[in-house]
Design a protein around this motif. Structure first.
Motif, short mmCIF file in Angstrom:
data_model
loop_
_atom_site.label_atom_id
_atom_site.label_comp_id
_atom_site.label_asym_id
_atom_site.label_seq_id
_atom_site.Cartn_x
_atom_site.Cartn_y
_atom_site.Cartn_z
N TRP A 145 0.80 -1.22 0.00
CA TRP A 145 0.00 0.00 0.00
C TRP A 145 0.84 1.29 0.00
CZ3 TRP A 145 0.00 -3.34 4.33
CH2 TRP A 145 0.59 -2.83 5.49
N GLU A 149 2.00 5.07 -6.57
CA GLU A 149 0.80 4.97 -7.40
C GLU A 149 -0.36 4.34 -6.62
OE1 GLU A 149 1.59 2.99 -11.17
OE2 GLU A 149 -0.56 2.75 -11.50
N THR A 150 -0.03 3.36 -5.78
CA THR A 150 -1.06 2.69 -4.97
C THR A 150 -1.61 3.64 -3.91
OG1 THR A 150 0.18 0.65 -5.26
CG2 THR A 150 -1.52 0.65 -3.57
N ALA A 153 -4.03 5.97 -5.47
CA ALA A 153 -5.30 5.30 -5.81
C ALA A 153 -6.11 5.03 -4.55
CB ALA A 153 -5.02 4.00 -6.56
N ILE A 157 -10.04 6.03 -3.34
CA ILE A 157 -11.09 5.02 -3.16
C ILE A 157 -11.67 5.08 -1.73
CG2 ILE A 157 -11.54 2.52 -3.07
CD1 ILE A 157 -9.12 2.29 -5.15
N LYS A 229 -15.47 -1.34 -2.58
CA LYS A 229 -14.19 -0.65 -2.39
C LYS A 229 -13.06 -1.66 -2.33
CE LYS A 229 -16.01 2.85 0.69
NZ LYS A 229 -15.91 3.40 2.07
N GLN A 232 -11.87 -2.63 -5.74
CA GLN A 232 -11.10 -1.53 -6.36
C GLN A 232 -9.70 -1.43 -5.76
OE1 GLN A 232 -13.09 2.40 -6.72
NE2 GLN A 232 -14.94 1.35 -6.10
N LEU A 233 -9.60 -1.60 -4.44
CA LEU A 233 -8.30 -1.51 -3.77
C LEU A 233 -7.37 -2.63 -4.25
CD1 LEU A 233 -9.59 -0.83 -0.13
CD2 LEU A 233 -8.37 0.83 -1.56
N ALA A 236 -6.26 -1.99 -7.87
CA ALA A 236 -5.31 -0.88 -7.97
C ALA A 236 -3.93 -1.30 -7.45
CB ALA A 236 -5.82 0.32 -7.17
N SER A 239 -2.16 -3.79 -10.00
CA SER A 239 -1.69 -3.18 -11.25
C SER A 239 -0.49 -2.29 -11.02
CB SER A 239 -2.81 -2.35 -11.90
OG SER A 239 -3.82 -3.22 -12.30
N ALA A 240 -0.54 -1.49 -9.95
CA ALA A 240 0.60 -0.60 -9.65
C ALA A 240 1.85 -1.43 -9.38
CB ALA A 240 0.27 0.29 -8.45
#
Ligand SMILES: [Zn+2]
Length: 257
Positions: A145, A149-150, A153, A157, A229, A232-233, A236, A239-240
């Motif tokens: 986390w 980038e994370t 994001a 969120i 959520k 989405q977390l 994200a 991918s990051a």
């Protein structure tokens, strides 16, 4: 889909992956109390999922393998709240050394210790440096986390927190996505803990138990959690991480003595 889990592969397949300069992701976690509403396996479940999803993205471009998650870490600060198993620093260092040495002896030359537990962060920075020098291969580390980038994001969120705390809006959301049957929703709906802690006093670090900061073992706002959520977390974070791990500069040779 390409198999990326070390434990599911056969020895000859792993030898072939080493020959292709595969990246080894070693997820590292902890087993500790996560408040009254979440199981103690939260860190194990979440970092394993982020590693798996990231590896599936990386596998489309290059060789990668995810080792079985190290479920024990440094969690002394949670001990007084129960449900917690901890290693000491010397043992933790020794275990990581044996794991990385096993990868290196089999010809793997790129390792990432992917962390999912706050209590491991400072130790991993030092241990990864030690092992990089000792083994002569880059042993990198990241806490999922805190990648820039994370973190950006996650801040977008989450509604009540800026990033992951503990047994919080973020961790509860991701567990609602992955293992909803293990979440006590009724108890989560009433929970709100302090947002900050563990920072010391006037800039002076002092070790504190988690119980000193929070009676419930929660930091952050579980009652704001949702499965939507959580998905989405996780997406994200994976991918990051995948993007960061395929950066050739990360793996470029150093000028070590
Ligand atoms: Zn943790």
């Amino acid at each position: 889909m390409t198999e990326v889990l070390w434990a599911n592969l056969k020895a000859h397949e792993l030898r072939a992956l080493a020959g292709r300069d595969a990246l080894v992701i070693q997820p590292v976690a902890s087993l500790e109390q996560h408040g009254p509403h979440l199981p103690v396996q939260v860190d194990v479940a979440l970092v394993s999922e982020v590693a798996l999803r990231a590896a599936r993205e990386i596998a489309e471009r290059g060789a990668v393998v995810v080792a079985p998650t190290l479920w024990a870490g440094l969690a002394e600060h949670h001990m007084s709240l129960g449900g917690t198993i901890t290693l000491d620093l010397a043992t933790y260092h020794a275990v990581l050394r044996c794991l990385c040495r096993s990868f290196q002896r089999q010809g793997f030359g790129r390792i990432c210790l992917l962390n999912g537990h706050g209590g491991n962060v400072s130790a991993l920075a030092n241990i990864s440096a030690d092992l990089t020098v000792e083994l002569g291969v880059p042993v990198t580390t990241a806490t999922y986390w805190t990648l820039p980038e994370t973190a950006k994001a996650f801040a977008g969120i989450l509604e009540r927190q800026s990033n992951v705390r503990h047994a919080c809006e973020a961790e509860t959301s991701m567990m609602l996505t992955l293992r909803p049957e293990l979440v006590d929703r009724e108890s989560a709906a009433a929970l709100e803990g302090p947002l900050e802690g563990l920072a010391g006093h006037d800039g002076i670090y002092r070790w504190r138990s988690m119980a000193w900061w929070t009676e419930t073992g929660v930091m952050g706002v579980p009652k704001a959690a949702s499965a939507g959520k959580g998905e989405q977390l996780l997406a994200a974070a994976a991918s990051a991480l995948a993007r960061a791990l395929v950066n050739p500069a990360l793996w470029a040779e150093d000028r070590m003595a």
